[in-house]
Design a protein around this motif. Structure first.
Motif, PDB file in Angstrom:
ATOM      1  N   GLU A 178      63.507 -20.335   3.198  1.00  0.00           N
ATOM      2  CA  GLU A 178      63.746 -18.897   3.019  1.00  0.00           C
ATOM      3  C   GLU A 178      62.441 -18.135   2.862  1.00  0.00           C
ATOM      4  OE1 GLU A 178      66.435 -18.443  -0.234  1.00  0.00           O
ATOM      5  OE2 GLU A 178      68.189 -18.880   1.006  1.00  0.00           O
ATOM      6  N   ARG A 181      60.836 -17.953   6.264  1.00  0.00           N
ATOM      7  CA  ARG A 181      61.546 -17.015   7.141  1.00  0.00           C
ATOM      8  C   ARG A 181      61.329 -15.581   6.685  1.00  0.00           C
ATOM      9  NH1 ARG A 181      65.283 -19.323  10.575  1.00  0.00           N
ATOM     10  NH2 ARG A 181      64.952 -17.399  11.719  1.00  0.00           N
ATOM     11  N   SER A 182      61.275 -15.366   5.356  1.00  0.00           N
ATOM     12  CA  SER A 182      61.121 -13.999   4.874  1.00  0.00           C
ATOM     13  C   SER A 182      59.725 -13.459   5.195  1.00  0.00           C
ATOM     14  CB  SER A 182      61.395 -13.916   3.370  1.00  0.00           C
ATOM     15  OG  SER A 182      60.304 -14.420   2.641  1.00  0.00           O
ATOM     16  N   LEU A 183      58.776 -14.348   5.492  1.00  0.00           N
ATOM     17  CA  LEU A 183      57.452 -13.884   5.922  1.00  0.00           C
ATOM     18  C   LEU A 183      57.421 -13.586   7.418  1.00  0.00           C
ATOM     19  CD1 LEU A 183      55.273 -16.396   3.884  1.00  0.00           C
ATOM     20  CD2 LEU A 183      55.252 -13.915   3.603  1.00  0.00           C
ATOM     21  N   GLY A 184      58.546 -13.822   8.087  1.00  0.00           N
ATOM     22  CA  GLY A 184      58.637 -13.484   9.510  1.00  0.00           C
ATOM     23  C   GLY A 184      58.490 -14.673  10.438  1.00  0.00           C
TER      24      GLY A 184
ATOM     25  N   ARG B  51      69.441  -9.951  -0.325  1.00  0.00           N
ATOM     26  CA  ARG B  51      69.161 -10.925   0.722  1.00  0.00           C
ATOM     27  C   ARG B  51      69.718 -10.504   2.073  1.00  0.00           C
ATOM     28  NH1 ARG B  51      68.257 -16.204  -0.959  1.00  0.00           N
ATOM     29  NH2 ARG B  51      69.865 -16.981   0.411  1.00  0.00           N
ATOM     30  N   ASN B  54      67.003  -8.406   4.368  1.00  0.00           N
ATOM     31  CA  ASN B  54      66.160  -9.055   5.388  1.00  0.00           C
ATOM     32  C   ASN B  54      66.891 -10.216   6.068  1.00  0.00           C
ATOM     33  OD1 ASN B  54      66.046 -10.945   3.380  1.00  0.00           O
ATOM     34  ND2 ASN B  54      63.823 -11.142   3.358  1.00  0.00           N
ATOM     35  N   LEU B  56      68.428 -12.813   5.125  1.00  0.00           N
ATOM     36  CA  LEU B  56      68.451 -14.200   4.683  1.00  0.00           C
ATOM     37  C   LEU B  56      69.902 -14.609   4.508  1.00  0.00           C
ATOM     38  CD1 LEU B  56      65.578 -14.677   2.081  1.00  0.00           C
ATOM     39  CD2 LEU B  56      65.717 -15.494   4.429  1.00  0.00           C
ATOM     40  N   ARG B  81      61.677  -8.809   9.159  1.00  0.00           N
ATOM     41  CA  ARG B  81      61.153  -9.693   8.112  1.00  0.00           C
ATOM     42  C   ARG B  81      59.643  -9.566   7.944  1.00  0.00           C
ATOM     43  NH1 ARG B  81      64.894 -14.797   9.637  1.00  0.00           N
ATOM     44  NH2 ARG B  81      66.656 -14.332   8.295  1.00  0.00           N
TER      45      ARG B  81
END
Lengths: 276, 246
Positions: A178, A181-184, B51, B54, B56, B81
């Motif tokens: 996660e 992924r959250s960093l792109g 969440r 973005n 997730l 993201r």
């Protein structure tokens, strides 16, 4: 407060010889077994060159075949196992299904049977196709023993390795994926840069064990015309009729190889821990 | 609120986990530069909502648009993201990488910055969160508060326009909470758009433009923190606040 009788030891005062002894005691004690087995083997070969040195000389090319087949197979297994393991954790149902069927089928058939299939049944199948469809190139197909042995062992071991990879990947907390992924990062980037480097450290012990097991199982290739250590031993025995000495020597050579490999694996594990 | 232009638009979002209806039609607009605090009992859906922003978490129904980009296909999701930084309760630093490599990895892979530039940005951010001396340490050598500050720096290294915080201080020892809140306060003052799931009332009073109370997958009440904490309209809010404020 020091009590009378307490020994006062300054670490820097410890002489070289004591330190050497302390280091040896701390060192992996299994190395001692390796050394004993090696010395025993050398003594046997020098004190009784006939038959022991003769055996070693005769089977030495087989030792190299065993090592070569094991290492090539292992490298291929690392790659194919990774692909299988990624397939097993894939979110795509089709990919996961194919990977799962592969793993389940291959794990359900003995390695010896698989090797025989690849060396005897598979070429026969190709030849049949060649003669049925009139393709001379296929009809004249002749299997190369070493290639078929490596292929058979790779396909079998990669199935087991897939499960090792899968377990390693699944042991990494979900938050890591996660965060990546959250960093792109996309799935592949997150796998490559974040998940797999951590998973590799986790699976190093089982992967090392697989290597040692593979080294031993490579003796099975002797039944499909590969002149490995085991097959050379059988040839020597057939020509000289001294089974006790022959197989004692062959067993010792295998033992030295597996002990050294296991020590190497342990060393790798020690040197790949996280810094804390 | 500095200016009225919407950067996060959430419209009738529903989310189910099996039989649990976690989000029951959430509508929310966040303005550029706004700091929004989301409160609510556990299981109220506040983390799930965060969440979803973005992606997730996938949502079943409704629409979310972030900085004019609708969250509807894989490419858009990855673009969003990179524009949205996220800070997790459990920090989720990469334990196999040094602090500096944690900060530079995504910069190099996604932003295609060279090593030198990425390190300079990383160092600047470590100064900002107050731990430049930890650049070469590994995450597990750091205290929880320090790890969370690195996690904030890691998100900032991507130059996000929005920062999401999912209970950033809940896993911290009490004496480490303030050092993380201080970094968040600085960010808020600089005009960063922030959506924060947290029960830190002090932070809300000091920095938040709006506080939102969620319960059972719905937004119950929203108001500037000073008003919400003093004169809550709903019984549910009163009950919840009486527990948090005590």
């Amino acid at each position: 407060m020091k009590k009378p009788g307490d020994l006062e030891i300054n670490k820097q005062d410890i002489s070289f010889s004591t330190r050497w002894w302390a280091n040896l005691q701390q060192a992996d004690q299994w190395w001692l077994l390796v050394i004993i087995v090696v010395i025993l083997t050398i003594l046997m070969a020098t004190l009784r060159p006939d038959p022991f040195m003769r055996i070693v000389t005769f089977v030495s090319d087989g030792i190299w075949v065993t090592i070569y087949v094991t290492i090539i197979t292992f490298l291929l297994v690392l790659v194919l196992g990774l692909i299988g393991g990624l397939g097993r954790v894939s979110h795509n149902k089709l990919i996961r299904g194919i990977a799962s069927v592969y793993v389940e089928v291959v794990r359900g058939i003995p390695l010896l049977v698989q090797l025989i299939i690849w060396y005897f049944a598979f070429p026969a199948f190709i030849k049949d196709i060649g003669s049925t469809w009139n393709i001379p190139a296929l009809a004249a197909y002749k299997a190369n023993p070493i290639i078929m042995a490596i292929l058979g062992m790779t396909i079998c071991y990669a199935a087991y390795m897939s499960e090792v990879y899968r377990a390693g990947i699944e042991s990494i907390p979900k938050g890591q994926m996660e965060a990546a992924r959250s960093l792109g990062m996309n799935y592949i980037q997150a796998m490559w840069y974040v998940i797999l480097p951590q998973a590799f450290r986790v699976i190093l012990p089982p992967v090392g064990n697989e290597f040692v097991t593979l080294l031993k199982d490579s003796s099975l290739v002797s039944v499909v015309a590969v002149a490995d250590l085991t097959r050379r031993g059988r040839e020597f025995m057939a020509a000289n009729f001294i089974p006790i000495q022959t197989w004692l020597m062959i067993a010792l050579i295998y033992l030295i190889m597996t002990l050294v490999a296991a020590r190497g694996v342990r060393w790798l594990e020690k040197h790949s821990r996280y810094e804390r | 609120m500095k200016k009225s232009d919407t950067i996060i638009h959430i419209e009738n979002v529903h989310k189910r986990f099996g039989s649990v209806h976690a989000l029951r039609g959430i509508d929310l607009d966040v303005q550029r530069g706004e700091v929004v605090l989301i409160l609510g009992p556990s299981g109220s859906g506040k983390s799930t909502l965060l969440r979803c922003i973005n992606r997730l978490e996938e949502f079943d129904r409704g629409r979310i648009v972030v900085d004019n980009i609708p969250l509807d296909n894989a490419e858009n999701i990855n673009t969003v993201r990179t524009e949205v930084g996220m800070v997790f309760q459990q920090f989720n630093l990469f334990p196999h990488l040094s602090v500096m490599d944690n900060l530079t990895l995504a910069q190099r892979v996604i932003r295609k910055r060279d090593k030198k530039e990425a390190r300079e940005i990383g160092m600047e951010l470590l100064n900002k969160v107050g731990i430049p001396e930890k650049a070469d340490n590994y995450p597990l050598q750091l205290s929880g508060g320090q790890q969370q500050r690195v996690a904030i720096a890691r998100a900032l290294a991507m130059n996000p326009r929005i920062m999401l915080f999912d209970e950033p201080t809940s896993a911290l020892d009490p004496e480490m909470i303030q050092e993380v809140l201080d970094v968040m306060l600085t960010l808020a003052k600089e005009g960063m758009t922030m959506v924060v799931v947290s029960h830190e009332i002090g932070f809300a009073r000091a920095a938040a433009d709006r506080a939102i109370l969620m319960d059972a997958g719905r937004i119950i009440e929203e108001a500037p923190p000073a008003i919400l904490f003093k004169n809550p309209k709903h019984e549910r809010t009163k009950l919840f606040l009486s527990k948090v404020l005590s």
